[in-house]
Motif scaffolding. Structure first.
Motif, PDB file in Angstrom:
ATOM      1  N   UNK A   1      28.609  33.058  40.245  1.00 20.00           N
ATOM      2  CA  UNK A   1      28.141  32.740  41.597  1.00 20.00           C
ATOM      3  C   UNK A   1      28.181  31.236  41.850  1.00 20.00           C
ATOM      4  N   UNK A   2      27.712  30.450  40.882  1.00 19.23           N
ATOM      5  CA  UNK A   2      27.719  28.994  41.048  1.00 19.23           C
ATOM      6  C   UNK A   2      29.144  28.459  41.162  1.00 19.23           C
ATOM      7  N   UNK A   3      30.033  28.968  40.309  1.00 18.03           N
ATOM      8  CA  UNK A   3      31.410  28.461  40.297  1.00 18.03           C
ATOM      9  C   UNK A   3      32.122  28.780  41.600  1.00 18.03           C
ATOM     10  N   UNK A   4      32.031  30.018  42.058  1.00 19.56           N
ATOM     11  CA  UNK A   4      32.719  30.376  43.298  1.00 19.56           C
ATOM     12  C   UNK A   4      32.109  29.656  44.492  1.00 19.56           C
ATOM     13  N   UNK A   5      30.793  29.492  44.484  1.00 19.18           N
ATOM     14  CA  UNK A   5      30.137  28.759  45.563  1.00 19.18           C
ATOM     15  C   UNK A   5      30.645  27.316  45.609  1.00 19.18           C
ATOM     16  N   UNK A   6      30.781  26.710  44.441  1.00 19.39           N
ATOM     17  CA  UNK A   6      31.296  25.346  44.376  1.00 19.39           C
ATOM     18  C   UNK A   6      32.748  25.274  44.850  1.00 19.39           C
ATOM     19  N   UNK A   7      33.476  26.373  44.695  1.00 17.19           N
ATOM     20  CA  UNK A   7      34.867  26.439  45.155  1.00 17.19           C
ATOM     21  C   UNK A   7      34.982  26.711  46.649  1.00 17.19           C
ATOM     22  N   UNK A   8      33.852  26.855  47.339  1.00 13.69           N
ATOM     23  CA  UNK A   8      33.865  27.047  48.779  1.00 13.69           C
ATOM     24  C   UNK A   8      33.659  28.464  49.257  1.00 13.69           C
ATOM     25  N   UNK A   9      33.466  29.405  48.334  1.00 13.02           N
ATOM     26  CA  UNK A   9      33.206  30.779  48.728  1.00 13.02           C
ATOM     27  C   UNK A   9      31.793  30.910  49.308  1.00 13.02           C
ATOM     28  N   UNK A  10      31.635  31.793  50.262  1.00  5.53           N
ATOM     29  CA  UNK A  10      30.312  32.311  50.569  1.00  5.53           C
ATOM     30  C   UNK A  10      30.006  33.367  49.509  1.00  5.53           C
ATOM     31  N   UNK A  11      28.770  33.417  49.054  1.00  8.45           N
ATOM     32  CA  UNK A  11      28.412  34.246  47.907  1.00  8.45           C
ATOM     33  C   UNK A  11      27.349  35.268  48.277  1.00  8.45           C
ATOM     34  N   UNK A  12      27.620  36.505  47.923  1.00  6.98           N
ATOM     35  CA  UNK A  12      26.631  37.577  48.000  1.00  6.98           C
ATOM     36  C   UNK A  12      26.276  37.927  46.561  1.00  6.98           C
TER      37      UNK A  12
ATOM     38  N   UNK B   1      42.836  39.211  49.270  1.00  5.71           N
ATOM     39  CA  UNK B   1      41.792  40.053  48.693  1.00  5.71           C
ATOM     40  C   UNK B   1      41.965  40.183  47.182  1.00  5.71           C
ATOM     41  N   UNK B   2      40.846  40.104  46.468  1.00  5.79           N
ATOM     42  CA  UNK B   2      40.909  40.162  45.010  1.00  5.79           C
ATOM     43  C   UNK B   2      39.684  40.843  44.439  1.00  5.79           C
TER      44      UNK B   2
ATOM     45  N   UNK C   1      44.657  42.391  44.992  1.00 10.29           N
ATOM     46  CA  UNK C   1      44.875  42.157  43.570  1.00 10.29           C
ATOM     47  C   UNK C   1      43.663  42.618  42.770  1.00 10.29           C
ATOM     48  N   UNK C   2      43.906  43.240  41.631  1.00 13.72           N
ATOM     49  CA  UNK C   2      42.834  43.733  40.758  1.00 13.72           C
ATOM     50  C   UNK C   2      43.147  43.304  39.332  1.00 13.72           C
ATOM     51  N   UNK C   3      42.257  42.519  38.754  1.00 12.34           N
ATOM     52  CA  UNK C   3      42.439  42.024  37.398  1.00 12.34           C
ATOM     53  C   UNK C   3      41.155  42.192  36.598  1.00 12.34           C
ATOM     54  N   UNK C   4      41.263  41.952  35.305  1.00 11.30           N
ATOM     55  CA  UNK C   4      40.100  42.050  34.426  1.00 11.30           C
ATOM     56  C   UNK C   4      39.977  40.796  33.587  1.00 11.30           C
ATOM     57  N   UNK C   5      38.756  40.383  33.333  1.00  9.50           N
ATOM     58  CA  UNK C   5      38.469  39.350  32.356  1.00  9.50           C
ATOM     59  C   UNK C   5      37.773  40.035  31.188  1.00  9.50           C
ATOM     60  N   UNK C   6      38.207  39.694  29.969  1.00  3.18           N
ATOM     61  CA  UNK C   6      37.681  40.348  28.770  1.00  3.18           C
ATOM     62  C   UNK C   6      36.998  39.302  27.897  1.00  3.18           C
ATOM     63  N   UNK C   7      35.703  39.091  28.090  1.00  6.71           N
ATOM     64  CA  UNK C   7      35.002  38.103  27.274  1.00  6.71           C
ATOM     65  C   UNK C   7      34.716  38.643  25.872  1.00  6.71           C
ATOM     66  N   UNK C   8      34.689  37.711  24.913  1.00  2.00           N
ATOM     67  CA  UNK C   8      34.101  38.000  23.621  1.00  2.00           C
ATOM     68  C   UNK C   8      32.610  37.731  23.719  1.00  2.00           C
TER      69      UNK C   8
ATOM     70  N   UNK D   1      41.223  33.826  38.529  1.00  2.00           N
ATOM     71  CA  UNK D   1      41.832  35.103  38.910  1.00  2.00           C
ATOM     72  C   UNK D   1      41.659  35.419  40.394  1.00  2.00           C
ATOM     73  N   UNK D   2      40.655  34.858  41.046  1.00  2.00           N
ATOM     74  CA  UNK D   2      40.475  35.117  42.480  1.00  2.00           C
ATOM     75  C   UNK D   2      41.023  33.984  43.335  1.00  2.00           C
ATOM     76  N   UNK D   3      41.598  32.972  42.696  1.00  2.00           N
ATOM     77  CA  UNK D   3      42.077  31.802  43.430  1.00  2.00           C
ATOM     78  C   UNK D   3      43.513  31.986  43.917  1.00  2.00           C
ATOM     79  N   UNK D   4      43.946  31.067  44.758  1.00  2.00           N
ATOM     80  CA  UNK D   4      45.330  31.074  45.228  1.00  2.00           C
ATOM     81  C   UNK D   4      46.311  30.830  44.085  1.00  2.00           C
ATOM     82  N   UNK D   5      45.868  30.149  43.043  1.00  2.00           N
ATOM     83  CA  UNK D   5      46.741  29.892  41.903  1.00  2.00           C
ATOM     84  C   UNK D   5      47.145  31.179  41.182  1.00  2.00           C
ATOM     85  N   UNK D   6      46.365  32.228  41.392  1.00  2.00           N
ATOM     86  CA  UNK D   6      46.664  33.521  40.768  1.00  2.00           C
ATOM     87  C   UNK D   6      47.161  34.528  41.799  1.00  2.00           C
ATOM     88  N   UNK D   7      47.732  34.043  42.887  1.00  2.00           N
ATOM     89  CA  UNK D   7      48.094  34.925  43.998  1.00  2.00           C
ATOM     90  C   UNK D   7      49.168  35.951  43.657  1.00  2.00           C
TER      91      UNK D   7
END
Length: 249
Positions: A31-42, A140-141, A184-191, A225-231
């Motif tokens: 939430x903090x990262x996307x907000x800092x990137x200019x997203x409105x956050x729910x 949309x992502x 676009x639909x992607x996954x992040x796989x954290x350890x 993954x939700x940015x334009x760089x991953x379009x």
């Protein structure tokens, strides 16, 4: 729902992200990262007090929504609240999850089912509920938080691991089905990550074999993954584990 007044037309609300499990840890970092990137956050979660604190710290362009991800009705209400406040939904982050450990001989039907309901049914319900809005959105992502538990088999993780394997499959199917719609639909796989999901003893044990990720490191992967760089990226799985899956034993 808590948050500032409606600000549908503010510059930062062109992209609107709904993030589940956002009250603390990894979800709050996203939430903090996307907000800092200019997203409105729910920010959505069942932990109301922690969720309110997370949203208050963000300031404007953010609201909190109560959401049990296993409830289709609550998903519909969350999407409705998002659109009423910001006018649109462009981005969905299915981050909510539960970690449940038990040997197969000691696992219960209720424990097994709960893991599946939160970790796999929840993202399915979210994608389905968000789909009408995502169809209309530019760029949309969707990002599903999976796990390295869906790459390597870990003992005593039958419920958690199998639910995350299923989420990998759901991600792939959704990516293939929704690509023609421009979603676009992607996954992040954290350890292992330094979050309240892992108790201090477990974190210490895992750290003995390699550094745990910080929540911000996972948030950075989601933000990419939700940015334009991953379009032009969909159906991908971004592993963020410091090499955990490369180690044997």
């Amino acid at each position: 729902m808590t948050g500032p007044g409606t600000d549908t037309e503010t510059p930062g609300s062109r992209r609107v992200a709904l993030i589940t499990g956002a009250a603390r840890g990894q979800g709050a970092a996203i939430a903090r990262h996307l907000h800092a990137d200019g997203f409105a956050v729910v920010a959505a979660d069942v932990r109301r007090d922690e969720l309110a604190a997370t949203v208050d710290a963000l300031g404007g362009r953010a609201i909190a929504v109560d959401l049990d991800v296993t409830s289709a009705d609550q998903w519909e209400a969350a999407i409705r609240a998002t659109v009423e406040h910001f006018g649109r939904l462009t981005t969905l982050i299915n981050n909510a999850g539960v970690l449940h450990r038990a040997a197969i001989a000691e696992e219960t039907p209720a424990g097994f089912e709960r893991s599946w309901r939160v970790n796999c049914l929840g993202p399915f319900l979210g994608i389905r509920a968000a789909l009408p809005q995502l169809r209309e959105a530019d760029g949309a992502a969707v990002v599903n938080t999976c796990s390295t538990g869906a790459v390597r088999p870990f003992p005593n993780h039958a419920a958690y691991g199998s639910s995350k394997w299923a989420l990998r499959g759901l991600t792939q199917i959704a990516a293939a089905e929704l690509a023609p719609l421009g979603i676009r639909v992607n996954a992040v796989l954290p350890g292992p990550v330094q979050t309240p999901m892992l108790d201090p003893e477990t974190q210490q044990r895992l750290a003995a074999t390699g550094r745990l990720a910080t929540p911000d490191e996972i948030a950075a992967a989601v933000a990419f993954l939700v940015s334009d760089q991953a379009s032009h990226i969909t159906g991908s799985e971004l592993v963020v584990d410091g090499g955990q899956c490369l180690r044997i034993g």
